[in-house]
Design a protein around this motif. Structure first.
Motif, short mmCIF file in Angstrom:
data_model
loop_
_atom_site.label_atom_id
_atom_site.label_comp_id
_atom_site.label_asym_id
_atom_site.label_seq_id
_atom_site.Cartn_x
_atom_site.Cartn_y
_atom_site.Cartn_z
N LYS A 1 0.84 -1.19 0.00
CA LYS A 1 0.00 0.00 0.00
C LYS A 1 0.87 1.24 0.00
O LYS A 1 1.96 1.26 0.57
CB LYS A 1 -0.90 0.03 1.24
CG LYS A 1 -2.02 -0.95 1.19
CD LYS A 1 -2.97 -0.73 2.34
CE LYS A 1 -4.16 -1.64 2.23
NZ LYS A 1 -5.22 -1.24 3.14
N GLN B 1 1.76 4.66 1.43
CA GLN B 1 1.56 5.27 2.74
C GLN B 1 1.45 6.80 2.63
O GLN B 1 2.33 7.45 2.06
CB GLN B 1 2.67 4.90 3.70
CG GLN B 1 2.36 5.34 5.12
CD GLN B 1 3.34 4.79 6.12
OE1 GLN B 1 4.52 5.05 6.03
NE2 GLN B 1 2.84 4.02 7.07
N SER C 1 -8.34 0.88 -1.19
CA SER C 1 -7.48 -0.21 -0.73
C SER C 1 -6.01 0.01 -1.12
O SER C 1 -5.14 -0.69 -0.63
CB SER C 1 -7.97 -1.54 -1.30
OG SER C 1 -7.85 -1.55 -2.71
N GLU D 1 -2.76 3.63 2.67
CA GLU D 1 -2.81 3.63 4.13
C GLU D 1 -2.65 5.10 4.53
O GLU D 1 -1.57 5.67 4.37
CB GLU D 1 -1.70 2.78 4.72
CG GLU D 1 -1.68 2.82 6.23
CD GLU D 1 -0.48 2.10 6.82
OE1 GLU D 1 -0.40 2.07 8.06
OE2 GLU D 1 0.38 1.61 6.08
N VAL E 1 -2.57 7.88 7.35
CA VAL E 1 -2.40 8.02 8.79
C VAL E 1 -2.09 9.47 9.15
O VAL E 1 -1.45 10.19 8.39
CB VAL E 1 -1.27 7.11 9.33
CG1 VAL E 1 -1.61 5.65 9.14
CG2 VAL E 1 0.06 7.42 8.68
#
Length: 92
Positions: free
Chosen positions: A7, A9, A39, A42, A44
């Motif tokens: 993935k 990031q 999908s 990621e 964050v």
């Protein structure tokens, strides 16, 4: 996306200056990504990316990194565009 594929990031700086300058508007960005792209990423929020000292070369806050590549003066629209382009490349 292939389950074994890595993935991308995405880190959104939540330091005080970045938060005040607009990072708070980026926190729930995944909701605006097309379903087929979610999908791939990621996303964050991090306490600080420590990029403020590179403001002269990068530009103004808020800061975001996409697979380690720093981006400055980020808006929701700019980040969505970057992620959509990245996802399209990943589909090839």
């Amino acid at each position: 996306m292939n389950e074994s594929a890595k993935k991308c990031q995405v880190k959104i700086c939540q330091g005080t200056a970045c938060f005040i300058m607009g990072a708070s508007q980026l926190q729930d960005l995944a909701e605006d990504l097309p379903e087929e792209y979610r999908s791939f990423f990621e996303i964050v929020c991090v306490p600080c990316l420590e990029l403020c000292n590179k403001r002269q070369e990068l530009g103004q806050m808020p800061y975001v990194t996409v697979d380690g590549q720093p981006y400055a003066d980020m808006t929701r629209e700019k980040l969505l565009r970057i992620l959509q382009l990245k996802a399209e490349c990943m589909l090839r």
